[in-house]
Design a protein around this motif. Structure first.
Motif, PDB file in Angstrom:
ATOM      1  N   SER A  97       0.860  -1.189   0.039  1.00 28.39           N
ATOM      2  CA  SER A  97      -0.211   0.048   0.237  1.00 28.39           C
ATOM      3  C   SER A  97       0.864   1.292  -0.041  1.00 28.39           C
ATOM      4  CB  SER A  97      -0.907   0.146   1.316  1.00 28.39           C
ATOM      5  OG  SER A  97      -0.116   0.069   2.424  1.00 28.39           O
ATOM      6  N   HIS A 100      -0.860   6.857   1.829  1.00 29.86           N
ATOM      7  CA  HIS A 100      -1.552   6.977   2.885  1.00 29.86           C
ATOM      8  C   HIS A 100      -1.071   7.576   3.925  1.00 29.86           C
ATOM      9  CE1 HIS A 100       0.238   3.690   4.325  1.00 29.86           C
ATOM     10  NE2 HIS A 100      -0.211   2.797   3.451  1.00 29.86           N
ATOM     11  N   ILE A 106      -3.568   1.128   9.586  1.00 32.08           N
ATOM     12  CA  ILE A 106      -4.025   1.913   8.698  1.00 32.08           C
ATOM     13  C   ILE A 106      -5.475   1.285   8.146  1.00 32.08           C
ATOM     14  CG2 ILE A 106      -3.674   2.662   6.082  1.00 32.08           C
ATOM     15  CD1 ILE A 106      -1.791   3.825   8.061  1.00 32.08           C
ATOM     16  N   GLU A 110      -8.410   4.103   3.319  1.00 31.65           N
ATOM     17  CA  GLU A 110      -7.546   5.035   3.553  1.00 31.65           C
ATOM     18  C   GLU A 110      -6.230   5.055   2.501  1.00 31.65           C
ATOM     19  OE1 GLU A 110      -7.681   8.046   4.940  1.00 31.65           O
ATOM     20  OE2 GLU A 110      -9.138   7.543   6.249  1.00 31.65           O
ATOM     21  N   VAL A 111      -6.397   3.771   1.802  1.00 36.29           N
ATOM     22  CA  VAL A 111      -5.299   3.597   1.049  1.00 36.29           C
ATOM     23  C   VAL A 111      -5.793   3.836  -0.436  1.00 36.29           C
ATOM     24  CG1 VAL A 111      -3.852   1.866  -0.046  1.00 36.29           C
ATOM     25  CG2 VAL A 111      -4.456   1.677   2.225  1.00 36.29           C
TER      26      VAL A 111
END
Length: 124
Positions: A97, A100, A106, A110-111
């Motif tokens: 990922s 972010h 996480i 949000e990625v």
């Protein structure tokens, strides 16, 4: 176009080790956090580890603490996940990922950028 390409997955016996790599292209992520997630069959994608832009701070899923280590090489726009003492429950597709913010955990939502995934299978 941003691309994240993972490599290093495979089949390993319990107790063994693997090192995953994720190479980014299309833009630099040297000023943002990057991380690793995994998804086992029938389960939701879960956070595994993240590292801040400088590599000085990292955070891990509780079940991998002490066994996995995330690192990064900003000159190569690449992050790594060293996985030791692997367990059958670590079996999953592992995804890189990027883009972010750095947080202790996480949320997948949000990625903005994902890799295509690499399979890790740990046999008992």
């Amino acid at each position: 176009q941003v691309q994240l390409v993972e490599s290093g997955g495979g089949l390993v016996q319990a107790g063994g080790s693997l090192r995953l790599s994720c190479a980014a292209s299309g833009r630099t992520f040297s000023t943002s956090a990057m991380g690793w997630f995994r998804q086992a069959p029938g389960k939701e994608r879960e956070f595994v580890a993240t590292i801040n832009w400088s590599g000085g701070t990292s955070s891990y899923l509780d079940s991998v603490k002490g066994r996995f280590t995330i690192s990064r090489d900003n000159a190569k726009n690449t992050i790594y996940l060293q996985m030791n003492s692997l367990k059958p429950e670590d079996t999953a597709v592992y995804y890189c990922s990027a883009g972010h913010p750095f947080m202790a955990i996480i949320p997948a939502k949000e990625v903005p950028y994902w890799g295509q995934g690499t399979q890790v299978t740990v046999s008992s």
